[in-house]
Design a protein around this motif. Structure first.
Motif, PDB file in Angstrom:
ATOM      1  N   TYR A 116       4.006  -6.712  22.290  1.00 59.69           N
ATOM      2  CA  TYR A 116       4.680  -6.069  23.430  1.00 59.69           C
ATOM      3  C   TYR A 116       4.162  -6.637  24.755  1.00 59.69           C
ATOM      4  CZ  TYR A 116       6.826  -2.502  20.388  1.00 59.69           C
ATOM      5  OH  TYR A 116       7.581  -1.863  19.437  1.00 59.69           O
ATOM      6  N   SER A 117       2.873  -6.987  24.817  1.00 65.32           N
ATOM      7  CA  SER A 117       2.345  -7.597  26.053  1.00 65.32           C
ATOM      8  C   SER A 117       3.097  -8.889  26.342  1.00 65.32           C
ATOM      9  CB  SER A 117       0.856  -7.946  25.912  1.00 65.32           C
ATOM     10  OG  SER A 117       0.098  -6.808  25.662  1.00 65.32           O
ATOM     11  N   MET A 118       3.332  -9.679  25.273  1.00 66.43           N
ATOM     12  CA  MET A 118       4.008 -10.950  25.472  1.00 66.43           C
ATOM     13  C   MET A 118       5.440 -10.728  25.966  1.00 66.43           C
ATOM     14  SD  MET A 118       4.675 -14.095  22.843  1.00 66.43           S
ATOM     15  CE  MET A 118       3.138 -13.933  21.973  1.00 66.43           C
ATOM     16  N   ALA A 119       6.119  -9.761  25.354  1.00 64.89           N
ATOM     17  CA  ALA A 119       7.504  -9.479  25.757  1.00 64.89           C
ATOM     18  C   ALA A 119       7.545  -9.002  27.217  1.00 64.89           C
ATOM     19  CB  ALA A 119       8.105  -8.421  24.829  1.00 64.89           C
ATOM     20  N   MET A 120       6.618  -8.122  27.577  1.00 71.63           N
ATOM     21  CA  MET A 120       6.601  -7.597  28.953  1.00 71.63           C
ATOM     22  C   MET A 120       6.275  -8.696  29.953  1.00 71.63           C
ATOM     23  SD  MET A 120       4.640  -4.003  28.589  1.00 71.63           S
ATOM     24  CE  MET A 120       4.933  -2.922  27.221  1.00 71.63           C
ATOM     25  N   LEU A 121       5.319  -9.548  29.604  1.00 71.63           N
ATOM     26  CA  LEU A 121       4.951 -10.646  30.504  1.00 71.63           C
ATOM     27  C   LEU A 121       6.157 -11.558  30.726  1.00 71.63           C
ATOM     28  CD1 LEU A 121       2.514 -12.066  31.977  1.00 71.63           C
ATOM     29  CD2 LEU A 121       2.367 -13.530  29.964  1.00 71.63           C
ATOM     30  N   ALA A 122       6.893 -11.826  29.635  1.00 70.88           N
ATOM     31  CA  ALA A 122       8.055 -12.704  29.750  1.00 70.88           C
ATOM     32  C   ALA A 122       9.101 -12.103  30.689  1.00 70.88           C
ATOM     33  CB  ALA A 122       8.659 -12.954  28.368  1.00 70.88           C
ATOM     34  N   LYS A 123       9.279 -10.784  30.619  1.00 74.57           N
ATOM     35  CA  LYS A 123      10.264 -10.138  31.494  1.00 74.57           C
ATOM     36  C   LYS A 123       9.747 -10.062  32.934  1.00 74.57           C
ATOM     37  CE  LYS A 123      13.010  -7.194  28.474  1.00 74.57           C
ATOM     38  NZ  LYS A 123      14.273  -7.692  29.054  1.00 74.57           N
ATOM     39  N   ASP A 124       8.443  -9.939  33.087  1.00 73.59           N
ATOM     40  CA  ASP A 124       7.849  -9.679  34.400  1.00 73.59           C
ATOM     41  C   ASP A 124       7.687 -10.957  35.231  1.00 73.59           C
ATOM     42  OD1 ASP A 124       6.678  -7.366  35.834  1.00 73.59           O
ATOM     43  OD2 ASP A 124       4.856  -8.593  35.856  1.00 73.59           O
ATOM     44  N   ASP A 125       7.512 -12.092  34.546  1.00 76.83           N
ATOM     45  CA  ASP A 125       7.270 -13.349  35.256  1.00 76.83           C
ATOM     46  C   ASP A 125       8.627 -14.014  35.528  1.00 76.83           C
ATOM     47  OD1 ASP A 125       4.816 -15.893  35.053  1.00 76.83           O
ATOM     48  OD2 ASP A 125       6.901 -16.234  35.619  1.00 76.83           O
ATOM     49  N   PRO A 126       8.991 -14.170  36.808  1.00 74.54           N
ATOM     50  CA  PRO A 126      10.337 -14.680  37.121  1.00 74.54           C
ATOM     51  C   PRO A 126      10.602 -16.084  36.593  1.00 74.54           C
ATOM     52  CG  PRO A 126       8.995 -14.419  39.129  1.00 74.54           C
ATOM     53  CD  PRO A 126       8.192 -13.876  38.001  1.00 74.54           C
ATOM     54  N   GLU A 127       9.529 -16.836  36.269  1.00 70.92           N
ATOM     55  CA  GLU A 127       9.749 -18.216  35.798  1.00 70.92           C
ATOM     56  C   GLU A 127       9.796 -18.336  34.274  1.00 70.92           C
ATOM     57  OE1 GLU A 127       7.415 -21.246  37.923  1.00 70.92           O
ATOM     58  OE2 GLU A 127       6.886 -19.591  39.262  1.00 70.92           O
ATOM     59  N   ILE A 128       9.590 -17.219  33.576  1.00 77.19           N
ATOM     60  CA  ILE A 128       9.722 -17.261  32.109  1.00 77.19           C
ATOM     61  C   ILE A 128      11.119 -16.738  31.759  1.00 77.19           C
ATOM     62  CG2 ILE A 128       8.821 -16.411  29.905  1.00 77.19           C
ATOM     63  CD1 ILE A 128       6.102 -15.969  31.299  1.00 77.19           C
ATOM     64  N   VAL A 129      11.821 -17.488  30.890  1.00 78.10           N
ATOM     65  CA  VAL A 129      13.192 -17.069  30.547  1.00 78.10           C
ATOM     66  C   VAL A 129      13.118 -16.141  29.324  1.00 78.10           C
ATOM     67  CG1 VAL A 129      15.555 -17.867  30.157  1.00 78.10           C
ATOM     68  CG2 VAL A 129      13.914 -19.357  31.341  1.00 78.10           C
ATOM     69  N   ALA A 130      12.962 -14.838  29.597  1.00 76.03           N
ATOM     70  CA  ALA A 130      12.692 -13.865  28.532  1.00 76.03           C
ATOM     71  C   ALA A 130      13.805 -13.828  27.489  1.00 76.03           C
ATOM     72  CB  ALA A 130      12.474 -12.489  29.146  1.00 76.03           C
ATOM     73  N   ARG A 131      15.071 -14.035  27.904  1.00 77.46           N
ATOM     74  CA  ARG A 131      16.161 -13.904  26.923  1.00 77.46           C
ATOM     75  C   ARG A 131      16.101 -14.996  25.854  1.00 77.46           C
ATOM     76  NH1 ARG A 131      19.493 -17.792  28.968  1.00 77.46           N
ATOM     77  NH2 ARG A 131      19.166 -17.974  31.221  1.00 77.46           N
ATOM     78  N   LYS A 132      15.331 -16.059  26.092  1.00 74.11           N
ATOM     79  CA  LYS A 132      15.228 -17.118  25.067  1.00 74.11           C
ATOM     80  C   LYS A 132      14.105 -16.851  24.070  1.00 74.11           C
ATOM     81  CE  LYS A 132      17.031 -21.184  27.299  1.00 74.11           C
ATOM     82  NZ  LYS A 132      16.347 -22.213  28.092  1.00 74.11           N
ATOM     83  N   LEU A 133      13.371 -15.778  24.294  1.00 75.31           N
ATOM     84  CA  LEU A 133      12.171 -15.544  23.476  1.00 75.31           C
ATOM     85  C   LEU A 133      12.362 -14.396  22.489  1.00 75.31           C
ATOM     86  CD1 LEU A 133       9.029 -16.082  23.109  1.00 75.31           C
ATOM     87  CD2 LEU A 133       8.678 -14.363  24.906  1.00 75.31           C
ATOM     88  N   SER A 134      12.062 -14.622  21.211  1.00 74.34           N
ATOM     89  CA  SER A 134      11.968 -13.508  20.256  1.00 74.34           C
ATOM     90  C   SER A 134      10.587 -13.546  19.619  1.00 74.34           C
ATOM     91  CB  SER A 134      12.995 -13.554  19.128  1.00 74.34           C
ATOM     92  OG  SER A 134      13.900 -14.568  19.308  1.00 74.34           O
ATOM     93  N   ILE A 135      10.072 -12.359  19.348  1.00 76.21           N
ATOM     94  CA  ILE A 135       8.685 -12.258  18.896  1.00 76.21           C
ATOM     95  C   ILE A 135       8.631 -11.524  17.561  1.00 76.21           C
ATOM     96  CG2 ILE A 135       6.382 -11.408  19.529  1.00 76.21           C
ATOM     97  CD1 ILE A 135       7.548 -11.327  22.492  1.00 76.21           C
ATOM     98  N   LEU A 136       7.805 -12.042  16.650  1.00 75.22           N
ATOM     99  CA  LEU A 136       7.548 -11.366  15.383  1.00 75.22           C
ATOM    100  C   LEU A 136       6.102 -10.874  15.397  1.00 75.22           C
ATOM    101  CD1 LEU A 136       8.359 -10.730  12.406  1.00 75.22           C
ATOM    102  CD2 LEU A 136       7.396 -12.969  11.818  1.00 75.22           C
ATOM    103  N   GLY A 137       5.915  -9.604  15.073  1.00 73.95           N
ATOM    104  CA  GLY A 137       4.554  -9.063  14.945  1.00 73.95           C
ATOM    105  C   GLY A 137       4.316  -8.734  13.487  1.00 73.95           C
ATOM    106  N   THR A 138       3.215  -9.224  12.910  1.00 79.75           N
ATOM    107  CA  THR A 138       2.919  -8.896  11.504  1.00 79.75           C
ATOM    108  C   THR A 138       1.482  -8.411  11.385  1.00 79.75           C
ATOM    109  OG1 THR A 138       2.153 -11.122  10.909  1.00 79.75           O
ATOM    110  CG2 THR A 138       4.500 -10.692  10.645  1.00 79.75           C
ATOM    111  N   ASP A 139       1.260  -7.641  10.350  1.00 83.98           N
ATOM    112  CA  ASP A 139      -0.087  -7.149  10.054  1.00 83.98           C
ATOM    113  C   ASP A 139      -0.113  -6.777   8.578  1.00 83.98           C
ATOM    114  OD1 ASP A 139      -2.477  -6.076  12.111  1.00 83.98           O
ATOM    115  OD2 ASP A 139      -2.539  -5.149  10.132  1.00 83.98           O
TER     116      ASP A 139
END
Ligand SMILES: C[S@@+](CC[C@H](N)C(=O)[O-])C[C@H]1O[C@@H](n2cnc3c(N)ncnc32)[C@H](O)[C@@H]1O
Length: 271
Positions: A116-139
């Protein structure tokens, strides 16, 4: 027999009992780590040696569950080691500037705060294109994954969720806060999927632009570290990135495959 030999045999008997009766694979972890976790439970039960603790474990199901809890260290934070997240901004900008979609893997993700930190950072930083990013979390831990899917966190005496979110310019855009309760907003949740995966047994995935494997290797027995690195390495596409924990290091065999991008923050690029 010396005291330490008796201790060692007692320790091995507890380990065998865990392997047989508890839903946990002690063989993966180093003895120093297992010893610390077991001794902590022994103190709580006032057991003076391993054999008396074994007697407690055999008759008390609640203690078995408490030991399992203590063995699976799920400690995590939003933006754990903020300086690493700062150094990750240019990496995410670079990755999402590409024509292709980018997939990132947070393994292990514990209760989800890392992906979630990565997703939020991507949305928060104007130079990261968040819509191109998908994240998988596993444990490996199903309860941690259930918490991750809920995406709800609580400020307590020991956890300051608001403080953890400080690196964001607009945290309220990504989490809804009611008093001490924080709920990750749906737009962030949609960027992250969760599934169970054992980094030692379940083999590799493929095509990831970024893999984060932080704060697991420190507990793992040397014998299994390479298996984890093989899984991770095969999962990253050429030119993709790897981040490990700030106190962890690459095994010698992996140093040929990964070039440091930021050595201190443990960010590497795969050749
Ligand atoms: C300390 S947390 C690290 C979470 C996050 N990466 C961070 O740095 O904050 C370690 C996690 O590793 C998980 N774990 C332990 N053994 C594992 C394995 N063999 N495969 C996948 N996850 C594992 C535990 O369940 C726990 O959630």
């Amino acid at each position: 027999m010396s005291r330490s030999e008796t201790d060692d045999r007692g320790f091995q008997r507890v380990i065998k009992h865990i392997a047989d009766e508890v839903d946990f694979e002690p063989g993966y972890y180093n003895d120093a780590y297992l010893g610390r976790r077991i001794t902590a439970r022994m103190r709580r039960c006032k057991a003076e040696d391993y054999d008396s603790y074994l007697t407690v474990l055999r008759r008390d199901d609640e203690e078995r569950d408490l030991l399992l809890d203590s063995l699976t260290v799920n400690v995590t934070n939003f933006f754990r080691n903020p300086e690493m997240w700062e150094a990750l901004r240019p990496v995410l900008r670079d990755l999402t500037a590409d024509r292709r979609r980018v997939t990132a893997w947070s393994a292990p993700c514990a209760d989800g705060r890392e992906p979630y930190s990565m997703a939020m950072l991507a949305k928060d930083d104007p130079e990261i294109v968040a819509r191109k990013l998908s994240i998988l979390g596993t444990d490996i831990d199903r309860e941690a994954l259930a918490a991750a899917r809920r995406g709800e966190y609580e400020t307590t005496r020991t956890t300051d969720i608001g403080g953890e979110l400080d690196p964001l310019t607009d945290a309220a855009a990504y989490v809804r806060q009611e008093g001490d309760h924080f709920r990750v907003r749906d737009a962030v949740k949609r960027m992250v999927e969760f599934e169970r995966h054992d980094l030692i047994r379940d083999g590799s995935k493929s095509g990831f632009g970024l893999v984060m494997c932080r704060n697991l290797l420190i507990y793992i027995d040397t014998e299994y570290k390479q298996a984890i690195f093989d899984t991770i390495t095969d999962s990253i596409r050429p030119g993709g990135y790897l981040v490990i924990g700030m106190t962890e290091s690459l095994p010698p065999a992996s140093r040929e495959v990964f070039t440091p991008v930021d050595k201190r923050r443990r960010i590497y690029c795969k050749e």
